[in-house]
Design an enzyme around this catalytic site. Sequence first.
Site, PDB file in Angstrom:
ATOM      1  N   ASP A  19      -8.166  -1.473  -2.006  1.00  0.00           N
ATOM      2  CA  ASP A  19      -8.574  -1.506  -0.058  1.00  0.00           C
ATOM      3  C   ASP A  19      -9.218  -2.800   0.596  1.00  0.00           C
ATOM      4  O   ASP A  19      -8.913  -3.294   1.895  1.00  0.00           O
ATOM      5  CB  ASP A  19      -8.161  -0.988   0.273  1.00  0.00           C
ATOM      6  CG  ASP A  19      -6.220  -0.315   0.385  1.00  0.00           C
ATOM      7  OD1 ASP A  19      -5.358  -1.038  -0.454  1.00  0.00           O
ATOM      8  OD2 ASP A  19      -6.220   0.822   0.191  1.00  0.00           O
TER       9      ASP A  19
ATOM     10  N   ASP B 116       0.723  -1.585  -0.260  1.00  0.00           N
ATOM     11  CA  ASP B 116      -0.140  -0.095   0.091  1.00  0.00           C
ATOM     12  C   ASP B 116       0.705   1.684  -0.352  1.00  0.00           C
ATOM     13  O   ASP B 116       0.579   2.217  -0.503  1.00  0.00           O
ATOM     14  CB  ASP B 116      -1.089  -0.276   1.311  1.00  0.00           C
ATOM     15  CG  ASP B 116      -2.057   0.924   1.094  1.00  0.00           C
ATOM     16  OD1 ASP B 116      -2.718   0.908  -0.564  1.00  0.00           O
ATOM     17  OD2 ASP B 116      -2.608   1.646   1.894  1.00  0.00           O
TER      18      ASP B 116
END
Length: 206
Positions: free
Chosen positions: A94, A69
């Site tokens: 996500d 991420d």
Amino acid sequence: MAKIFQVTARAGMTRVVEPIARGLLRAGVSPNAVTVTGTVGVLVGALGFGARGDLVAGALIVTVFALTDLLDGTMARMSGGSTRFGAFLDSSMDRIADSAVFGAVAYWLATEHDYSGVAAALICLAAGGLVSYVKARAEGLGMTCNVGIAERTERLLIVGVGGLLTGVGVRPALEVALWLLAAVSIFTVGQRMAHVYRQAQQVGAE
């Protein structure tokens, strides 16, 4: 103090991530490919290992792939900035990864008859989604919302450490981590809503 620690930790991670990001870009790997790969890795760790009770392997795999991420965002910045689709893909992936992690944790805890832990995992799942939604909604209304003590990477690291400790025999660690995470996630929602409220009040006063 928490904010200073958070900024320092992220600065340290950036120094580690940037050389990797440059190498991947030179190899022709796109930020979107890293985003999807990271999500697939989290799914494997959560559903393939964590949900079956192999918490050590699951926690390690999820933690490693959750760090993508930071990597895909760094790659996007180095390549000229995130595209609209890239930002959309990142947010969508996500949510998929977070659902897999907390769903897998809740499932395993249910098989262990740890219903307090199940409740905490479900709260984490709902509150984590709300943390992201509040930010997205605020930005959609033209305001900023870059505040909060428990952003996504921190949330996954907390549950990852709890799972790892439980996997090596510290039995209550995962449940403790989940309740801690539930508390800080709810607090983060409050922080973000208060931040947006103050901005809205300032706009209304102008």
